[in-house]
Design a protein around this motif. Structure first.
Motif: not given
Length: 489
Positions: A199-208, A210-214, A258-267, A307-311
Motif C-alpha cells: 500500500e505504501k508503494q501506491l504513494n498516497l499521502p503519508s507520514g504527517k 496521513d491523519v486519523p480523524m475520529m 492529505y489523507r484523512f482516515r475518518l471514523l464515526n464513533t457516535s453511538n 471512510i478513507d479520503v484524499v483531500v
C-alpha cells in the motif's frame, strides 16, 4: 410512540442476564431476568447544556499519540496497554472525567503491519469489568472481545491479532454487554491502522500528511462533564461535535494533498460530511482500499463506519480557510492553509484488484425490527441470549446474508449492521447496485428503515462464537439487538 419515548420505555423495562465472564453458565431461553439497577444506566440527574461555551477554532486539532511495542520478537510485536479512568482536556480550561485506554480520551493509535502478529496485554484499572473488541479484525473467537467475555477489575489479559487480512483502518473499543454504549461514549475507543509495504508503494499521502480523524457527538453538563442518559433521544441532546476529542478545532495544513482516515464513533448519529469546494476522492472504506478512487462531494458515515479520503489543498492561497461541515450539526473543523510544501503523492487510477467473488453455499434472511410491544429492538424476533446460537456457519464456506430493516414505524428507524470476524461485500441495496463507496470490503453497513442489503461473506480460518448486531450502541446494549453465530468445522 416517538423515538424518545421508545428509548425511555426500553430503559424502564430493560431486561437481560449478566454473566461475569465467558460462556460457561446457563441461562433461561426467551426474555431474560430483569437487570440489576446499576446496569439500567438510569439518568444521572445531570442536565446537558445546549452550548458548552467553546469559542470555535481557537484550539488546534489533536493527533492521537502512537502506542509503541514494549518488546519486539521474531514472530510478533508485544504491547502493553491499560484501561483506566482519567481527567482529560476536551473543553478549554476544564477537566472532564473519562473512561480511557491509556489515559487519553482517544486511545493511542496502534500501527500494525499486515501479516505480522500483534499481542497486546490489557490491564483493567477501572472499577468494573471491561474488554476489548478489535472492530473489523479477523481474529480467533477467544480474542474477539465477546460481549460476555470480560476482564475483571485489577486483572490483565493478552489479546492476539494475527493481522492476516488486507491493510485497513480498524479501531478498538470496549464491548462489555450492557456497558459498551456508556463505556465507548465516555472514551474507550482508539485507532488500529493495519498497513503494508504494497500500500505504501501506491504513494498516497503519508507520514504527517496521513491523519486519523475520529468524529463523534456528545453532551456536556454545566461543569464540563460528559452526560450519558439513554432515557432521552441522543439526537436531541448530544449536540456537541468533536474531532479527535476537541470541539470545533482548527487544523493548520500545507497547500498539498492529505489523507484523512475518518471514523464515526457516535453511538447513534450518522453524519453527512462536506469539505466545501475542496477536491475530495474516497480511496477506502472499512475493509481497506477501494478498487478505484471515487470523487465525492458529500460523505455519509454512520456509527462505526470508516471512510478513507484524499483531500487536495494544492494551489490554495496561504491564509485561506475551509470548513469540514456536517448537515446535522454544522461545522466541526476548520482547515487553515498556512504554508506551502512539496507534494510527490498521487492518487492512482487503480488502488487494488478485488478477488473474484467466492460461490455461496446458502443464503440467510436476517431481520432487524421492533418487538411486538415496541419496547425492544430484536434480531429475527428474538432478544439477545448469550447462550443461544442464532446461526451455524461452516468454516471455509461463503454465504449471502440478506439483512432487512423492518422498522418502518415512526417515519422509519435506521439501523447499522455489523458482523464480527469477517469483511463482507455489499452485493446490492433492494436490488440496486451498492453505493460507489461500498465497492470494497466492509464490516459495518447502514440500513435505513424498510430497506434491505445483501452481503457476501466468506468465513475462513477460525471457529467459535461471534456476535452480529446493530452498531447504534444503545440498540444492542440496552435494547437487545444482538445475536450470535457459531463457525464450526
Amino acid at each position: 410512540m416517538d423515538r424518545r419515548h421508545l428509548l425511555a420505555a426500553g430503559v424502564l423495562a430493560a431486561t437481560g442476564s449478566v454473566v461475569a465472564s465467558t460462556h460457561g453458565a446457563s441461562a433461561d431461553a426467551g426474555t431474560p431476568d430483569p437487570l440489576p439497577d446499576h446496569l439500567r444506566h438510569r439518568a444521572t440527574g445531570e442536565t446537558a447544556v445546549a452550548d458548552p461555551g467553546v469559542t470555535p477554532y481557537t484550539v488546534g486539532l489533536t493527533i492521537p499519540g502512537q502506542l509503541r511495542p514494549t518488546r519486539v520478537y521474531a514472530d510478533h510485536d508485544y504491547y502493553e496497554h491499560t484501561m483506566e479512568s482519567a481527567e482529560v482536556r476536551i473543553l478549554p480550561g476544564v477537566k472532564t472525567t473519562a473512561l480511557t485506554f491509556g489515559g487519553s480520551f482517544i486511545g493511542p493509535t496502534i500501527r500494525a503491519k499486515a501479516g505480522r502478529t500483534v499481542r497486546i496485554k490489557y490491564t483493567n484499572r477501572l472499577t468494573e469489568p471491561a474488554n476489548v473488541h478489535l472492530h473489523g479484525g479477523h481474529v480467533a473467537a477467544d480474542n474477539d472481545g465477546h460481549p460476555m467475555d470480560t476482564i475483571p477489575p485489577g486483572a490483565s489479559r493478552v489479546y492476539e491479532y494475527p493481522n492476516r487480512q488486507d491493510p485497513a483502518m480498524l479501531w478498538y473499543h470496549d464491548h462489555t454487554h450492557h456497558r459498551e454504549a456508556e463505556h465507548v461514549y465516555r472514551g474507550m475507543h482508539g485507532f488500529y491502522l493495519l498497513e503494508s509495504d504494497a500500500e505504501k508503494q501506491l504513494n498516497l499521502p503519508s507520514g504527517k500528511y496521513d491523519v486519523p480523524m475520529m468524529i463523534r457527538d456528545a453532551a456536556f453538563d454545566e461543569n464540563g462533564q460528559l452526560v450519558f442518559d439513554d432515557t432521552v433521544d441522543p439526537l436531541q441532546t448530544r449536540l456537541t461535535t468533536m474531532v479527535n476529542g476537541k470541539v470545533q478545532p482548527y487544523f493548520a495544513v500545507a497547500a498539498r494533498r492529505y489523507r484523512f482516515r475518518l471514523l464515526n464513533t457516535s453511538n447513534h448519529r450518522t453524519f453527512h460530511l462536506s469539505f466545501g469546494d475542496l477536491p475530495v476522492v474516497q480511496v477506502g472504506s472499512d475493509g481497506g482500499l477501494l478498487p478505484r478512487p471515487v470523487p465525492v462531494t458529500e460523505l455519509s458515515i454512520s456509527p462505526a463506519e470508516r471512510i478513507d479520503v484524499v483531500v487536495d489543498f494544492g494551489g490554495r492561497a496561504i491564509g485561506s480557510r475551509f470548513l469540514l461541515q456536517t448537515a446535522e450539526l454544522g461545522p466541526v473543523l476548520r482547515f487553515d492553509v498556512d504554508r506551502k510544501a512539496k507534494d510527490t503523492s498521487i492518487v492512482p487510477a487503480v488502488l487494488r484488484t478485488m478477488p473474484a467473488p467466492p460461490v455461496p453455499i446458502r443464503e440467510r434472511d436476517i431481520t432487524l425490527g421492533l418487538s411486538p410491544d415496541q419496547q425492544w429492538f430484536w434480531i429475527d424476533g428474538k432478544p439477545y441470549d448469550p447462550y443461544r446460537i442464532d446461526a451455524t456457519v461452516r468454516r471455509g464456506t461463503t454465504e449471502i446474508w440478506n439483512v432487512h430493516n423492518a422498522d418502518t414505524d415512526f417515519g422509519g428507524i435506521e439501523h447499522v449492521f455489523h458482523m464480527h470476524l469477517v469483511q463482507f461485500r455489499v452485493l446490492d441495496r433492494d436490488g440496486a447496485p451498492p453505493l460507489p463507496g461500498e465497492s470494497g470490503f466492509k464490516d459495518t453497513v447502514h440500513i435505513p428503515g424498510g430497506t434491505s442489503v445483501r452481503l457476501l461473506a466468506k468465513f475462513t480460518d477460525f471457529t467459535g462464537v461471534y456476535a452480529y448486531h446493530c452498531h447504534m450502541m444503545e440498540h444492542a446494549s440496552t435494547f437487545q439487538m444482538m445475536a450470535q453465530m457459531e463457525v464450526v468445522t
